[in-house]
Motif scaffolding. Structure first.
Motif, PDB file in Angstrom:
ATOM      1  N   GLN A   1       1.654   1.645  -3.675  1.00 41.07           N
ATOM      2  CA  GLN A   1       0.502   2.200  -4.378  1.00 41.07           C
ATOM      3  C   GLN A   1       0.565   3.726  -4.430  1.00 41.07           C
ATOM      4  OE1 GLN A   1      -2.637  -1.312  -2.944  1.00 41.07           O
ATOM      5  NE2 GLN A   1      -3.099   0.820  -2.507  1.00 41.07           N
TER       6      GLN A   1
ATOM      7  N   SER B   1      -6.350   0.646   0.264  1.00 37.76           N
ATOM      8  CA  SER B   1      -6.417   1.896  -0.498  1.00 37.76           C
ATOM      9  C   SER B   1      -6.604   3.096   0.419  1.00 37.76           C
ATOM     10  CB  SER B   1      -7.558   1.825  -1.514  1.00 37.76           C
ATOM     11  OG  SER B   1      -7.315   0.810  -2.465  1.00 37.76           O
TER      12      SER B   1
ATOM     13  N   VAL C   1      -6.592   5.917  -7.201  1.00 35.12           N
ATOM     14  CA  VAL C   1      -6.662   4.833  -6.208  1.00 35.12           C
ATOM     15  C   VAL C   1      -8.110   4.422  -5.988  1.00 35.12           C
ATOM     16  CG1 VAL C   1      -6.262   4.236  -3.785  1.00 35.12           C
ATOM     17  CG2 VAL C   1      -4.506   5.483  -5.054  1.00 35.12           C
TER      18      VAL C   1
ATOM     19  N   TRP D   1       0.822  -1.216   0.000  1.00 36.64           N
ATOM     20  CA  TRP D   1       0.000   0.000   0.000  1.00 36.64           C
ATOM     21  C   TRP D   1       0.858   1.268   0.000  1.00 36.64           C
ATOM     22  CZ3 TRP D   1       0.647   3.001   4.288  1.00 36.64           C
ATOM     23  CH2 TRP D   1       0.833   2.413   5.544  1.00 36.64           C
TER      24      TRP D   1
ATOM     25  N   ILE E   1      -3.231  -3.049  -6.018  1.00 37.05           N
ATOM     26  CA  ILE E   1      -4.475  -3.056  -5.243  1.00 37.05           C
ATOM     27  C   ILE E   1      -5.001  -4.481  -5.123  1.00 37.05           C
ATOM     28  CG2 ILE E   1      -6.891  -2.309  -5.250  1.00 37.05           C
ATOM     29  CD1 ILE E   1      -5.909   0.347  -6.458  1.00 37.05           C
TER      30      ILE E   1
ATOM     31  N   THR F   1      -9.699   0.782  -7.133  1.00 37.12           N
ATOM     32  CA  THR F   1     -10.242  -0.061  -6.064  1.00 37.12           C
ATOM     33  C   THR F   1     -11.636  -0.538  -6.445  1.00 37.12           C
ATOM     34  OG1 THR F   1      -8.976   1.177  -4.410  1.00 37.12           O
ATOM     35  CG2 THR F   1     -10.793  -0.171  -3.600  1.00 37.12           C
TER      36      THR F   1
END
Length: 422
Positions: free
Chosen positions: A86, A315, A118, A83, A278, A122
């Motif tokens: 990300q 996320s 993001v 994460w 993700i 998701t």
């Protein structure tokens, strides 16, 4: 599809934004790229050996060798690294979009656009693993275009006899080479995400090792040429100040239209990588929740066993990280997040390599794994103190979380017996 996930998650924003961080290091990158390429193949070999045990995931495989506590810390570091990564990939995608359409995505909108991406991806992953995997296949084909274009320009300039741009006069030192190695190593990370869809890969003992080795070897060769090429096609000060150096490299040869197209394909590359991260982050959170290491709500699924809650939690943490560091300049934010993510995933690689060592009694596999371990020690030195300390803090948070979760689970399991009359 598993190979596309490997290639797609490796080729993200890292390679396209990395020249900005590498530019001040000069000729040290000529050593850093080959070192990290060789090292990552040794690490991938170790993970491939471990994956032959089946598709139960890294946590289960390491747990068989080192026990549940070590396995949890590895899974926790893996989850944190994902994460955090990300955030860097989302920033890279937003930066590429700002190059393609500066009138729509200005410098002040890079973080908000990154957050929007993001949220959007998701939602896509919530549909299911096949939707996310299919999206990876499509984006892999698109994201190769700017890399191959830079490779072409690099070879074309060499064939024409024209001079390459000089490197900065930064001295070649162990510290500078280590920093270059740590930064370039981040561009190769992501291959481990192929191990996260637990129970969702057909014939995992054969499919996952082949996807890991084949997909990563392909990217290593491509990166070695494109990564060095971009540093030699543009002046170092231009690279260091560019929001999209790969797109800038195409301007002088094919004009602004080609550069805009390249920036859009780079954004697609980063978006495809973000999609894979993700997916992997959700699967990791889901697997840890099933073991009682994370809140049970993260084990809830919908549709074809899709861990929507775990995806949303991962996320959400990415968005918080972006907001907390939004005051940093884009290049500084990207570099910090890159090093933090690399520090966390190094825990995964190192422990996995040790487990693979135990499982490989033959001399040749152990020699390759040993070279991978030595490489990781050197790359860890290059990560630096700030990212290393933050990684330790995040690891330290993990143990109390696990203790609390297991105590709550234990109390919940005892409560029905205590409430039974007589």
């Amino acid at each position: 599809m598993t190979t596309a996930l490997v290639v797609g998650t490796i080729i993200g924003a890292g390679i396209f934004m990395l020249p900005v961080s590498l530019a001040p290091l000069g000729r040290n990158v000529l050593i850093g790229w080959p070192l990290s390429g060789f090292g990552v193949l040794c690490v991938v070999f170790a993970l491939a050996q471990l994956s032959k045990l089946g598709g139960d995931g890294i946590q289960a495989n390491i747990g068989r060798e080192f026990g549940p506590t070590v396995a949890f810390l590895v899974a926790w570091a893996f989850w944190v690294s994902n994460w955090v990564a990300q955030a860097s990939v989302a920033v890279g995608a937003a930066a590429a979009l700002s190059f393609a359409g500066p009138q729509l995505v200005g410098p002040d909108l890079i973080v908000p656009v990154a957050i929007g991406l993001v949220v959007l991806l998701t939602g896509l992953n919530a549909i299911g693993v096949r939707a996310a995997g299919g999206f990876s296949v499509v984006t892999v084909a698109i994201k190769l275009l700017p890399l191959l274009a830079v490779v072409w320009l690099f070879l074309e300039r060499g064939a024409s006899g024209a001079e390459y741009e000089p490197f900065p006069t930064t001295p070649i030192t162990i510290a500078n080479v280590a920093t270059a190695t740590a930064l370039t190593f981040f561009a190769f990370t992501g291959f481990e995400c192929a191990t996260t869809p637990v129970g969702k890969v057909r014939d995992p003992g054969r499919t996952i090792p082949r996807a890991l080795l084949g997909g990563t070897a392909f990217v290593v060769v491509l990166y070695l040429v494109a990564g060095v090429g971009i540093q030699m096609l543009l002046p170092a000060d231009v690279v260091a100040a560019s929001p999209a150096p790969f797109a800038d490299a195409l301007v002088s040869r094919w004009g602004s239209g080609a550069a805009t197209f390249a920036a859009l394909t780079i954004a697609v590359a980063a978006i495809g990588c973000l999609n894979g991260l993700i997916l992997a982050t959700g699967e990791l959170g889901y697997a840890m929740a099933l073991r009682g290491d994370l809140p049970a709500v993260m084990a809830k699924t919908r549709g074809v066993n899709t861990p929507v809650v775990a995806q949303v939690v991962g996320s959400g943490l990415t968005i918080l990280l972006l907001l907390a560091n939004s005051s940093r300049a884009t290049a500084n934010l990207f570099t910090f997040v890159v090093l933090l993510s690399t520090a966390a995933v190094m825990v995964v690689y190192f422990t996995s390599a040790l487990a693979a060592w135990k499982l490989s009694p033959k001399l040749m596999p152990r020699a390759v794994i040993a070279m991978g371990l030595l490489f990781m020690v050197f790359a860890t030195y290059g990560i630096g103190l700030e990212a290393g300390l933050w990684c330790l803090v995040l690891l330290a948070i993990g143990l109390p979380v696990r203790i609390v979760m297991h105590r709550l689970k234990s109390r919940a399991s005892r409560r029905p017996a205590a409430e039974t009359p007589g």
